[in-house]
Write a protein that holds these residues in place. Structure first.
Motif, PDB file in Angstrom:
ATOM      1  N   SER A 170       0.858  -1.189   0.000  1.00 11.35           N
ATOM      2  CA  SER A 170       0.000   0.000   0.000  1.00 11.35           C
ATOM      3  C   SER A 170       0.890   1.233   0.000  1.00 11.35           C
ATOM      4  O   SER A 170       1.557   1.519   0.993  1.00 11.35           O
ATOM      5  CB  SER A 170      -0.914   0.017   1.219  1.00 11.35           C
ATOM      6  OG  SER A 170      -1.695   1.212   1.219  1.00 11.35           O
ATOM      7  N   PRO A 171       0.927   1.982  -1.106  1.00 10.51           N
ATOM      8  CA  PRO A 171       1.795   3.166  -1.159  1.00 10.51           C
ATOM      9  C   PRO A 171       1.289   4.336  -0.334  1.00 10.51           C
ATOM     10  O   PRO A 171       2.031   5.289  -0.099  1.00 10.51           O
ATOM     11  CB  PRO A 171       1.803   3.517  -2.655  1.00 10.51           C
ATOM     12  CG  PRO A 171       0.514   2.973  -3.174  1.00 10.51           C
ATOM     13  CD  PRO A 171       0.227   1.741  -2.376  1.00 10.51           C
ATOM     14  N   ASP A 172       0.030   4.269   0.120  1.00  4.70           N
ATOM     15  CA  ASP A 172      -0.533   5.404   0.852  1.00  4.70           C
ATOM     16  C   ASP A 172      -1.255   4.993   2.131  1.00  4.70           C
ATOM     17  O   ASP A 172      -2.131   5.711   2.615  1.00  4.70           O
ATOM     18  CB  ASP A 172      -1.487   6.202  -0.050  1.00  4.70           C
ATOM     19  CG  ASP A 172      -2.578   5.321  -0.677  1.00  4.70           C
ATOM     20  OD1 ASP A 172      -2.734   4.158  -0.238  1.00  4.70           O
ATOM     21  OD2 ASP A 172      -3.264   5.787  -1.600  1.00  4.70           O
ATOM     22  N   GLY A 173      -0.913   3.829   2.676  1.00  5.56           N
ATOM     23  CA  GLY A 173      -1.572   3.378   3.893  1.00  5.56           C
ATOM     24  C   GLY A 173      -0.802   2.258   4.564  1.00  5.56           C
ATOM     25  O   GLY A 173       0.278   1.871   4.120  1.00  5.56           O
ATOM     26  N   VAL A 174      -1.385   1.730   5.630  1.00  2.00           N
ATOM     27  CA  VAL A 174      -0.760   0.664   6.416  1.00  2.00           C
ATOM     28  C   VAL A 174      -1.494  -0.647   6.178  1.00  2.00           C
ATOM     29  O   VAL A 174      -2.725  -0.689   6.154  1.00  2.00           O
ATOM     30  CB  VAL A 174      -0.786   1.020   7.919  1.00  2.00           C
ATOM     31  CG1 VAL A 174      -0.348  -0.158   8.775  1.00  2.00           C
ATOM     32  CG2 VAL A 174       0.113   2.222   8.179  1.00  2.00           C
ATOM     33  N   LEU A 196       2.537  -3.124   8.294  1.00  2.00           N
ATOM     34  CA  LEU A 196       3.502  -2.707   7.282  1.00  2.00           C
ATOM     35  C   LEU A 196       3.275  -1.251   6.906  1.00  2.00           C
ATOM     36  O   LEU A 196       2.146  -0.858   6.566  1.00  2.00           O
ATOM     37  CB  LEU A 196       3.387  -3.573   6.024  1.00  2.00           C
ATOM     38  CG  LEU A 196       4.092  -4.928   6.024  1.00  2.00           C
ATOM     39  CD1 LEU A 196       3.448  -5.874   7.033  1.00  2.00           C
ATOM     40  CD2 LEU A 196       4.036  -5.546   4.633  1.00  2.00           C
ATOM     41  N   ALA A 197       4.342  -0.465   6.947  1.00  2.00           N
ATOM     42  CA  ALA A 197       4.297   0.944   6.555  1.00  2.00           C
ATOM     43  C   ALA A 197       4.310   1.057   5.027  1.00  2.00           C
ATOM     44  O   ALA A 197       4.586   0.073   4.322  1.00  2.00           O
ATOM     45  CB  ALA A 197       5.490   1.676   7.156  1.00  2.00           C
ATOM     46  N   PRO A 198       4.029   2.246   4.493  1.00  2.00           N
ATOM     47  CA  PRO A 198       4.043   2.427   3.030  1.00  2.00           C
ATOM     48  C   PRO A 198       5.395   2.163   2.376  1.00  2.00           C
ATOM     49  O   PRO A 198       5.463   2.017   1.156  1.00  2.00           O
ATOM     50  CB  PRO A 198       3.624   3.894   2.868  1.00  2.00           C
ATOM     51  CG  PRO A 198       2.835   4.198   4.077  1.00  2.00           C
ATOM     52  CD  PRO A 198       3.492   3.431   5.189  1.00  2.00           C
ATOM     53  N   THR A 199       6.452   2.111   3.160  1.00  2.00           N
ATOM     54  CA  THR A 199       7.783   1.822   2.607  1.00  2.00           C
ATOM     55  C   THR A 199       8.096   0.321   2.613  1.00  2.00           C
ATOM     56  O   THR A 199       9.194  -0.074   2.229  1.00  2.00           O
ATOM     57  CB  THR A 199       8.869   2.561   3.408  1.00  2.00           C
ATOM     58  OG1 THR A 199       8.736   2.212   4.799  1.00  2.00           O
ATOM     59  CG2 THR A 199       8.730   4.066   3.247  1.00  2.00           C
ATOM     60  N   GLU A 200       7.142  -0.499   3.060  1.00  2.00           N
ATOM     61  CA  GLU A 200       7.370  -1.938   3.177  1.00  2.00           C
ATOM     62  C   GLU A 200       6.382  -2.719   2.312  1.00  2.00           C
ATOM     63  O   GLU A 200       5.258  -2.280   2.077  1.00  2.00           O
ATOM     64  CB  GLU A 200       7.232  -2.385   4.636  1.00  2.00           C
ATOM     65  CG  GLU A 200       8.249  -1.739   5.564  1.00  2.00           C
ATOM     66  CD  GLU A 200       8.005  -2.072   7.021  1.00  2.00           C
ATOM     67  OE1 GLU A 200       8.974  -2.404   7.727  1.00  2.00           O
ATOM     68  OE2 GLU A 200       6.826  -1.993   7.467  1.00  2.00           O
ATOM     69  N   MET A 201       6.819  -3.878   1.860  1.00  2.00           N
ATOM     70  CA  MET A 201       5.981  -4.764   1.067  1.00  2.00           C
ATOM     71  C   MET A 201       5.935  -6.142   1.711  1.00  2.00           C
ATOM     72  O   MET A 201       6.866  -6.542   2.418  1.00  2.00           O
ATOM     73  CB  MET A 201       6.515  -4.889  -0.365  1.00  2.00           C
ATOM     74  CG  MET A 201       6.549  -3.594  -1.148  1.00  2.00           C
ATOM     75  SD  MET A 201       7.134  -3.839  -2.853  1.00  2.00           S
ATOM     76  CE  MET A 201       7.221  -2.127  -3.411  1.00  2.00           C
TER      77      MET A 201
END
Length: 279
Positions: A66-70, A82-87
């Motif tokens: 999610s590029p704009d959410g958790v 998972l933060a937007p910087t994680e996949m």
């Protein structure tokens, strides 16, 4: 192309796709057919929050982002935010529950073939760099040729295989009343339902539920809820202010949130967010 599963309704409180059955999906496929192709499913931000239950049929390796959410992921009794910087990487056939925490975009990338550095992992949180994130996002839009898409596929998978990975182990099963409470709190950390109300909802006594929580999680109900809220907060701080994060995870005041966060992580949420921005 667009694959509608219904028209999302305007709701004040987001509903999940599982509960509402209504969501639209944009599909972007490149080189489909051969095992070297890639399919990116984009679930646009709407009043309906995409969720992916454990019982889904998975015959492909998948990456959720999610590029704009958790995102929240759960495997048995193990959970992560998972933060937007994680996949999230899930190998073919791995059972896990994935859902968003609010109105947000979710990309679900599917491949049949992947580097051994990924297929050696069952489920893992990956932290690719900004370039890899931008490349994946570029595939989820019209106008990309198949050749461009396949080149991007190689670059994305290579970047994911090379980046730091935190494995998510599967532990236990979710059957007891304590696990029902924890599962609900993971889906909505801001839920303010008290222990007595949970017990009534689950048709057990308050003492029985408290003992079950202590046995399963080695914590009181209040401590369990605080732990889950602060885990979610650590991910939400990637894109929200301290005050916004406090309210999103159920704190009525920023000061009480700051105090709880500092006790848990050894630094204030503001300092924690600064470290995130610098990394």
């Amino acid at each position: 192309m667009v694959s509608p599963r219904g028209q999302a309704r305007s709701l004040s409180v987001p509903r999940t796709a599982t509960s509402s059955g209504e969501i639209a999906i944009e599909e972007f496929g490149y080189g489909l057919g051969p095992p070297t192709g890639i399919l990116v499913l984009r679930y646009p931000a709407s009043s309906t929050v995409p969720d992916f239950p454990e019982d889904r049929d998975d015959f492909l390796h998948q990456v959720f982002w999610s590029p704009d959410g958790v995102l929240m992921v759960r495997r048995g009794t193990t959970s992560r935010f998972l933060a937007p910087t994680e996949m999230l990487w899930l190998r073919r056939g791995v059972v896990a529950e994935v859902r968003g925490l609010g109105v947000q975009t979710i990309l679900r990338t599917c491949v049949r073939q992947a580097p051994s550095g990924l297929t050696d992992l069952n489920a893992a949180v990956l932290a690719p760099g900004e370039e890899a994130r931008a490349t994946l996002l570029s595939l989820a839009r019209p106008g990309i040729s198949e050749a461009e898409g396949l080149r991007a596929r190689v670059a994305i998978l290579d970047a994911l295989a090379a980046c730091p990975a935190g494995e998510i182990e599967h532990a236990g099963s979710w059957q007891s009343p304590a696990h029902s409470v924890a599962r609900s709190l993971l889906a909505d950390p801001a839920d303010c339902t008290g222990l007595a109300d949970w017990a009534a909802r689950l048709h057990v006594s308050t003492k029985t539920l408290q003992r079950d929580i202590e046995r399963e999680f080695d914590a009181s109900f209040t401590a369990l809820r605080t732990r889950i809220r602060l885990k979610a907060a650590a991910a939400l701080l990637h894109g929200h202010s301290v005050t916004e994060t406090a309210h999103l995870v159920g704190y009525s005041s920023a000061s009480s949130f700051v105090a709880a966060f500092t006790r848990e992580f050894g630094e204030t949420p503001g300092r924690f967010a600064q470290h995130l921005a610098a990394s």
